[in-house]
Design a protein around this motif. Sequence first.
Motif, PDB file in Angstrom:
ATOM      1  N   GLU A  62       0.821  -1.207   0.000  1.00  0.00           N
ATOM      2  CA  GLU A  62       0.000   0.000   0.000  1.00  0.00           C
ATOM      3  C   GLU A  62       0.854   1.256   0.000  1.00  0.00           C
ATOM      4  O   GLU A  62       0.495   2.271  -0.598  1.00  0.00           O
ATOM      5  N   SER A  68      -4.653   0.138  -9.109  1.00  0.00           N
ATOM      6  CA  SER A  68      -4.146   0.893  -7.967  1.00  0.00           C
ATOM      7  C   SER A  68      -4.768   0.359  -6.679  1.00  0.00           C
ATOM      8  O   SER A  68      -5.804  -0.314  -6.705  1.00  0.00           O
ATOM      9  N   GLN A  93      -6.291   1.985  -4.357  1.00  0.00           N
ATOM     10  CA  GLN A  93      -7.615   2.559  -4.148  1.00  0.00           C
ATOM     11  C   GLN A  93      -8.654   1.908  -5.059  1.00  0.00           C
ATOM     12  O   GLN A  93      -9.796   1.681  -4.654  1.00  0.00           O
ATOM     13  N   HIS A  94      -8.243   1.586  -6.296  1.00  0.00           N
ATOM     14  CA  HIS A  94      -9.168   0.914  -7.217  1.00  0.00           C
ATOM     15  C   HIS A  94      -9.562  -0.454  -6.674  1.00  0.00           C
ATOM     16  O   HIS A  94     -10.746  -0.832  -6.712  1.00  0.00           O
ATOM     17  N   LYS A 146      -9.568  -1.446  -3.574  1.00  0.00           N
ATOM     18  CA  LYS A 146     -10.417  -1.283  -2.391  1.00  0.00           C
ATOM     19  C   LYS A 146     -11.846  -0.925  -2.788  1.00  0.00           C
ATOM     20  O   LYS A 146     -12.812  -1.426  -2.206  1.00  0.00           O
ATOM     21  N   SER A 147     -11.972  -0.049  -3.780  1.00  0.00           N
ATOM     22  CA  SER A 147     -13.308   0.361  -4.222  1.00  0.00           C
ATOM     23  C   SER A 147     -14.029  -0.764  -4.952  1.00  0.00           C
ATOM     24  O   SER A 147     -15.242  -0.936  -4.805  1.00  0.00           O
ATOM     25  N   LYS A 201     -19.389   5.977   0.287  1.00  0.00           N
ATOM     26  CA  LYS A 201     -18.383   7.028   0.180  1.00  0.00           C
ATOM     27  C   LYS A 201     -18.006   7.494   1.581  1.00  0.00           C
ATOM     28  O   LYS A 201     -18.862   7.690   2.440  1.00  0.00           O
ATOM     29  N   SER A 258     -12.915   3.288   8.232  1.00  0.00           N
ATOM     30  CA  SER A 258     -11.822   2.841   7.367  1.00  0.00           C
ATOM     31  C   SER A 258     -12.346   1.902   6.293  1.00  0.00           C
ATOM     32  O   SER A 258     -13.360   1.226   6.472  1.00  0.00           O
ATOM     33  N   GLN A 259     -11.642   1.879   5.173  1.00  0.00           N
ATOM     34  CA  GLN A 259     -11.989   0.960   4.099  1.00  0.00           C
ATOM     35  C   GLN A 259     -11.413  -0.422   4.390  1.00  0.00           C
ATOM     36  O   GLN A 259     -10.567  -0.598   5.263  1.00  0.00           O
TER      37      GLN A 259
END
Length: 210
Positions: free
Chosen positions: A5, A24, A26-27, A29-30, A159, A182-183
């Motif tokens: 990370e 990425s 973030q990608h 995780k989303s 979000k 947190s994600q």
Amino acid sequence: MEECEALCSRVGIMVGGRLRCLGSVQHLKSRFGDGLMFDVKLDPPSTEELEYLLQHVFTDGNTYVTPMELDVKCRAFGNAELAERITASHPTGYSLTAAIERDGFIRAEAFCTWCVEETRFDALHEYLQGSFGPKGVIVMERQNDFCRFKIRGSNNELKLSRMFALIENVKTKMHIHEYSVSQTTLEQIFNAFASQQEEEKGVARGVYQA
């Protein structure tokens, strides 16, 4: 995974020799994250609140609750259903059960404190369910005034900005002392993919069996 990370701009996860995802942090995780983790610590009842409850719940002047009085005292507090939670299997009610087994009674102050904490947890839980639906809120952990929820929903619903706004709007009303959102971590995503891997059987490709 923490190093990934911090250092990697793109991350790929392989399962069973196949690349299952690439992008990425973030990608990932989303796209593959399993909701948000919401940790919250609730305010303990104030001295004034406890004094008020002791006067109105324990009108007989007693400083303790016996097992036979649990239903009556919970009803006097305003929620008769709380008596059903005072069991050895309940995540917070077990402490009162332990006091009964040890001493034969529950101290009045401990009883009132527990009732207030349960009521505040119920109010927060109901608020979250109203915002994300009954199936979108999972209680992961409870310890006295601390609780952890997993929040599930669509990407728009989860979000971080929306989650923080929902909590800040009711922080005082819900007696929230502190909280964090947190994600899903990259390690949790990796473990989810790894759990889908089937056990390899037989001889590996290209290797002849003797």
